[in-house]
Design an enzyme around this catalytic site. Structure first.
Site, short mmCIF file in Angstrom:
data_model
loop_
_atom_site.label_atom_id
_atom_site.label_comp_id
_atom_site.label_asym_id
_atom_site.label_seq_id
_atom_site.Cartn_x
_atom_site.Cartn_y
_atom_site.Cartn_z
N GLU A 96 -54.43 104.64 80.98
CA GLU A 96 -54.11 103.27 81.39
C GLU A 96 -55.21 102.31 80.95
OE1 GLU A 96 -53.32 104.33 85.44
OE2 GLU A 96 -51.59 105.47 84.73
N GLU A 166 -54.43 114.62 79.37
CA GLU A 166 -53.31 113.97 80.03
C GLU A 166 -52.35 113.42 78.98
OE1 GLU A 166 -54.48 112.70 84.20
OE2 GLU A 166 -55.22 111.13 82.88
N SER A 212 -48.04 114.00 86.15
CA SER A 212 -46.94 114.41 87.04
C SER A 212 -47.13 115.79 87.65
CB SER A 212 -45.61 114.32 86.30
OG SER A 212 -45.32 112.98 85.94
P1 PGA Z 1 -49.57 111.09 87.74
O1 PGA Z 1 -50.92 110.47 87.14
O2 PGA Z 1 -49.95 112.36 88.44
O3 PGA Z 1 -49.02 110.04 88.63
O4 PGA Z 1 -48.69 111.37 86.54
C1 PGA Z 1 -51.92 111.28 86.56
C2 PGA Z 1 -53.06 110.43 86.09
O5 PGA Z 1 -52.82 109.32 85.59
O6 PGA Z 1 -54.25 110.79 86.20
#
Ligand code: PGA
Length: 249
Positions: A96, A166, A212
């Site tokens: 992000e 990720e 997730s």
């Molecule tokens: P999420 O996020 O488990 O909601 O997919 C993981 C993260 O962004 O570290």
């Protein structure tokens, strides 16, 4: 044996009071695993959370920090400020931050350097977009993210680095990488690390999976030999779900 870690990234959720409520619930949870448990509340809650976590065995992380020591950077938070409220870990390079704040390459390398200089543990996140995977570029993308962000480090700096793979297409989407996809990439990451720094560094470095992770898929993902834990987003906001994930390792 590598350290197992389960870290909760609370992102831009929960004000200070709500963060303290979640910490209270986590302190009452029965963690049956020996994994290192870390939570990452937002900046405004860090100081109060730091106090509330005293003696709990749960570690405290920030979600980001600025690369400079101090100065005219309105709205930013430095490593020195984080140290001042007892934060010992920082998440850097989260997808992000990469996507919405254009963080990449040299900037992330500078943040890593500053955090390590302050004796902090870095959870360094990276991972490919769906388009990269669909075009077969995922290994190359991951390798260059590692190179750009971390491969300038001297060998001994790696004792304070945790990797977190990720895949962007799995974050907050409910779509998890299959345990096999996670293992395949984690093994690749460890091999890439071994080629750059030797097997000792590669075998010692924890590699987390994020995207997730939920109580019902954590056991299978964590059962893979190169998956050393998880960085948990959505499910970390619920004490029962988060504890179940911690206990799945
Ligand atoms: P999420 O996020 O488990 O909601 O997919 C993981 C993260 O962004 O570290």
């Amino acid at each position: 044996m590598r350290t197992k870690i389960v870290a909760g990234n609370w992102k831009m959720n929960l004000n200070q009071r709500e963060s303290l409520e979640l910490i209270d619930a986590l302190k009452k949870s029965k963690f049956t695993s020996s994994a290192q448990v870390i939570v990452a509340p937002n900046f405004t809650a860090l100081s109060a959370c730091s106090e509330a976590l005293q003696g709990s065995g749960i570690g405290l992380s920030a979600q980001n920090m600025h690369q400079s020591e101090s100065g005219a950077f309105t709205g930013e938070v430095s490593a020195h400020m984080l140290e001042g409220v007892g934060v010992s870990t920082v998440i850097l390079g989260h997808s992000e931050r990469r996507e919405y704040f254009r963080e990449a390459g040299a900037l992330l390398a500078a943040k890593v350097d500053t955090a390590l200089k302050h004796g902090m543990q870095v959870i360094f996140c990276f991972g490919e977009l769906l388009a990269d995977r669909e075009s077969g570029q995922h290994f190359d993308v991951v390798k260059s993210q590692l190179k750009e962000g971390l491969f300038h480090l001297p060998e001994d700096a790696w004792k304070n680095v945790v990797l977190s793979y990720e895949p962007v297409w799995a974050i907050g989407t409910g779509k998890t990488a299959s345990p096999e996809q996670a293992q395949e990439m984690h093994a690749f990451i460890r091999k890439t690390l071994a080629n750059a720094y030797g097997t000792e560094v590669a075998e010692r470095c924890p590699i987390l999976y994020g995207g997730s992770v939920k109580p019902d898929n954590a056991v299978l993902i964590f059962s893979k030999p190169d998956v050393d834990g998880g960085l948990i987003g959505g499910a970390a906001l619920d004490a029962i779900d988060f504890s179940a994930i911690v206990n799945a390792i």
